[in-house]
Design a protein around this motif. Structure first.
Motif, PDB file in Angstrom:
ATOM      1  N   ALA A   1       0.817  -1.213   0.000  1.00  0.00           N
ATOM      2  CA  ALA A   1       0.000   0.000   0.000  1.00  0.00           C
ATOM      3  C   ALA A   1       0.846   1.257   0.000  1.00  0.00           C
ATOM      4  O   ALA A   1       0.348   2.318   0.283  1.00  0.00           O
ATOM      5  N   GLY A   2       2.088   1.237  -0.299  1.00  0.00           N
ATOM      6  CA  GLY A   2       2.970   2.406  -0.256  1.00  0.00           C
ATOM      7  C   GLY A   2       2.571   3.495  -1.220  1.00  0.00           C
ATOM      8  O   GLY A   2       2.517   4.669  -0.910  1.00  0.00           O
ATOM      9  N   VAL A   3       2.231   3.144  -2.433  1.00  0.00           N
ATOM     10  CA  VAL A   3       1.870   4.121  -3.449  1.00  0.00           C
ATOM     11  C   VAL A   3       0.519   4.738  -3.118  1.00  0.00           C
ATOM     12  O   VAL A   3       0.319   5.939  -3.231  1.00  0.00           O
ATOM     13  N   GLU A   4      -0.413   3.879  -2.694  1.00  0.00           N
ATOM     14  CA  GLU A   4      -1.731   4.390  -2.314  1.00  0.00           C
ATOM     15  C   GLU A   4      -1.639   5.341  -1.141  1.00  0.00           C
ATOM     16  O   GLU A   4      -2.299   6.376  -1.119  1.00  0.00           O
ATOM     17  N   GLY A   5      -0.880   5.035  -0.129  1.00  0.00           N
ATOM     18  CA  GLY A   5      -0.715   5.888   1.068  1.00  0.00           C
ATOM     19  C   GLY A   5      -0.105   7.230   0.718  1.00  0.00           C
ATOM     20  O   GLY A   5      -0.504   8.265   1.222  1.00  0.00           O
ATOM     21  N   ALA A   6       0.857   7.204  -0.170  1.00  0.00           N
ATOM     22  CA  ALA A   6       1.486   8.454  -0.587  1.00  0.00           C
ATOM     23  C   ALA A   6       0.490   9.313  -1.347  1.00  0.00           C
ATOM     24  O   ALA A   6       0.451  10.534  -1.204  1.00  0.00           O
ATOM     25  N   ALA A   7      -0.352   8.707  -2.149  1.00  0.00           N
ATOM     26  CA  ALA A   7      -1.358   9.452  -2.905  1.00  0.00           C
ATOM     27  C   ALA A   7      -2.374  10.074  -1.961  1.00  0.00           C
ATOM     28  O   ALA A   7      -2.771  11.233  -2.136  1.00  0.00           O
ATOM     29  N   GLU A   8      -2.800   9.291  -0.974  1.00  0.00           N
ATOM     30  CA  GLU A   8      -3.749   9.840   0.014  1.00  0.00           C
ATOM     31  C   GLU A   8      -3.114  10.980   0.807  1.00  0.00           C
ATOM     32  O   GLU A   8      -3.759  11.987   1.082  1.00  0.00           O
ATOM     33  N   ALA A   9      -1.854  10.829   1.176  1.00  0.00           N
ATOM     34  CA  ALA A   9      -1.149  11.878   1.916  1.00  0.00           C
ATOM     35  C   ALA A   9      -1.042  13.136   1.054  1.00  0.00           C
ATOM     36  O   ALA A   9      -1.188  14.254   1.539  1.00  0.00           O
ATOM     37  N   GLY A  10      -0.805  12.974  -0.250  1.00  0.00           N
ATOM     38  CA  GLY A  10      -0.736  14.125  -1.156  1.00  0.00           C
ATOM     39  C   GLY A  10      -2.068  14.839  -1.252  1.00  0.00           C
ATOM     40  O   GLY A  10      -2.142  16.062  -1.280  1.00  0.00           O
ATOM     41  N   VAL A  11      -3.152  14.067  -1.297  1.00  0.00           N
ATOM     42  CA  VAL A  11      -4.488  14.664  -1.352  1.00  0.00           C
ATOM     43  C   VAL A  11      -4.770  15.405  -0.054  1.00  0.00           C
ATOM     44  O   VAL A  11      -5.293  16.522  -0.062  1.00  0.00           O
ATOM     45  N   ASP A  12      -4.412  14.782   1.078  1.00  0.00           N
ATOM     46  CA  ASP A  12      -4.604  15.436   2.378  1.00  0.00           C
ATOM     47  C   ASP A  12      -3.804  16.733   2.466  1.00  0.00           C
ATOM     48  O   ASP A  12      -4.284  17.739   2.974  1.00  0.00           O
ATOM     49  N   LEU A  13      -2.567  16.715   1.961  1.00  0.00           N
ATOM     50  CA  LEU A  13      -1.733  17.910   1.980  1.00  0.00           C
ATOM     51  C   LEU A  13      -2.329  19.006   1.092  1.00  0.00           C
ATOM     52  O   LEU A  13      -2.321  20.184   1.451  1.00  0.00           O
ATOM     53  N   GLN A  14      -2.840  18.618  -0.066  1.00  0.00           N
ATOM     54  CA  GLN A  14      -3.453  19.601  -0.953  1.00  0.00           C
ATOM     55  C   GLN A  14      -4.704  20.204  -0.317  1.00  0.00           C
ATOM     56  O   GLN A  14      -4.948  21.408  -0.422  1.00  0.00           O
ATOM     57  N   ALA A  15      -5.490  19.384   0.359  1.00  0.00           N
ATOM     58  CA  ALA A  15      -6.690  19.880   1.030  1.00  0.00           C
ATOM     59  C   ALA A  15      -6.294  20.816   2.161  1.00  0.00           C
ATOM     60  O   ALA A  15      -6.904  21.886   2.359  1.00  0.00           O
ATOM     61  N   ALA A  16      -5.256  20.462   2.916  1.00  0.00           N
ATOM     62  CA  ALA A  16      -4.780  21.310   4.016  1.00  0.00           C
ATOM     63  C   ALA A  16      -4.235  22.626   3.471  1.00  0.00           C
ATOM     64  O   ALA A  16      -4.469  23.695   4.032  1.00  0.00           O
ATOM     65  N   LEU A  17      -3.515  22.548   2.339  1.00  0.00           N
ATOM     66  CA  LEU A  17      -2.974  23.752   1.711  1.00  0.00           C
ATOM     67  C   LEU A  17      -4.104  24.664   1.239  1.00  0.00           C
ATOM     68  O   LEU A  17      -4.076  25.876   1.440  1.00  0.00           O
ATOM     69  N   ALA A  18      -5.115  24.103   0.615  1.00  0.00           N
ATOM     70  CA  ALA A  18      -6.261  24.893   0.136  1.00  0.00           C
ATOM     71  C   ALA A  18      -6.990  25.545   1.315  1.00  0.00           C
ATOM     72  O   ALA A  18      -7.378  26.717   1.240  1.00  0.00           O
ATOM     73  N   ALA A  19      -7.143  24.789   2.408  1.00  0.00           N
ATOM     74  CA  ALA A  19      -7.811  25.352   3.593  1.00  0.00           C
ATOM     75  C   ALA A  19      -6.973  26.477   4.184  1.00  0.00           C
ATOM     76  O   ALA A  19      -7.507  27.524   4.583  1.00  0.00           O
ATOM     77  N   ALA A  20      -5.654  26.295   4.237  1.00  0.00           N
ATOM     78  CA  ALA A  20      -4.762  27.327   4.777  1.00  0.00           C
ATOM     79  C   ALA A  20      -4.794  28.571   3.889  1.00  0.00           C
ATOM     80  O   ALA A  20      -4.815  29.707   4.385  1.00  0.00           O
ATOM     81  N   GLU A  21      -4.808  28.375   2.557  1.00  0.00           N
ATOM     82  CA  GLU A  21      -4.878  29.514   1.650  1.00  0.00           C
ATOM     83  C   GLU A  21      -6.204  30.248   1.815  1.00  0.00           C
ATOM     84  O   GLU A  21      -6.251  31.485   1.789  1.00  0.00           O
ATOM     85  N   ALA A  22      -7.290  29.515   2.017  1.00  0.00           N
ATOM     86  CA  ALA A  22      -8.607  30.142   2.222  1.00  0.00           C
ATOM     87  C   ALA A  22      -8.603  30.954   3.519  1.00  0.00           C
ATOM     88  O   ALA A  22      -9.116  32.080   3.561  1.00  0.00           O
ATOM     89  N   ARG A  23      -8.022  30.401   4.571  1.00  0.00           N
ATOM     90  CA  ARG A  23      -7.936  31.129   5.848  1.00  0.00           C
ATOM     91  C   ARG A  23      -7.064  32.371   5.696  1.00  0.00           C
ATOM     92  O   ARG A  23      -7.368  33.435   6.228  1.00  0.00           O
ATOM     93  N   ALA A  24      -5.969  32.253   4.950  1.00  0.00           N
ATOM     94  CA  ALA A  24      -5.077  33.401   4.719  1.00  0.00           C
ATOM     95  C   ALA A  24      -5.811  34.498   3.954  1.00  0.00           C
ATOM     96  O   ALA A  24      -5.702  35.683   4.292  1.00  0.00           O
TER      97      ALA A  24
END
Length: 173
Positions: free
Chosen positions: A13-36
């Motif tokens: 599951a290494g590739v899948e986990g990395a993809a999910e982590a990337g999606v989570d990071l993108q969602a966190a980045l979008a939320a942080a940009e919205a708050r900014a």
């Protein structure tokens, strides 16, 4: 003999986990940009409000300076009217005197209503904060450093000295 790689997950599951982590990071980045953006918007609004408050306060101060003497000027109009009536009746000395006394009362009332008080220190101890000594005169009848004569009365506006009383002060003979 190959050794199993301990860094690789056993289930693949290494590739899948990395993809999910990337999606989570993108969602966190979008939320942080919205708050900014929201914080920047709130900052800009607060800045604009502060500028409006500053302009309003400046305008209020300007208006206060412009119309500060409004009430006093209104009271002085009555004094001027009284003086003009006195001049019309200037033929009779008694009428002129009565008119002058009435006008002086109007002026004194206008001074009182607007916080302008008279400083008449005759007989009082000389006070350099309220009196201006014009001369010193030797006197056996008066206490040294007391006011023996008022040359010109002083005035204070709401407790602040406008003009000191000009006086003659007694000194020991």
């Amino acid at each position: 003999m190959s050794m199993p790689n301990e860094d690789r997950p056993a289930n693949g599951a290494g590739v899948e986990g990395a993809a999910e982590a990337g999606v989570d990071l993108q969602a966190a980045l979008a939320a942080a940009e919205a708050r900014a953006l929201e914080s920047r918007d709130m900052y800009m609004r607060a800045l604009a409000e502060m500028e409006n408050i500053r302009k309003r306060a400046s305008r209020d101060v300007e208006q206060a300076h412009k119309y500060a003497v409004d009430r006093f000027a209104n009271d002085l109009v009555a004094v001027k009217d009284s003086l003009e009536l006195g001049l019309l009746a200037a033929g009779d000395p008694q009428t002129l005197r009565a008119g002058t006394e009435a006008t002086l009362k109007l002026l004194s009332k206008a001074f009182e209503k607007n916080g302008l008080t008279e400083i008449d220190p005759l007989g009082q101890q000389f006070n350099p904060e309220q009196h201006e000594a014009m001369a010193m005169q030797p006197s056996a009848e008066h206490v040294p450093d007391s006011v023996t004569q008022v040359v010109q009365k002083g005035y204070a506006l709401n407790g602040r000295l406008l003009r000191p009383a000009r006086v003659i002060v007694a000194k020991a003979p």
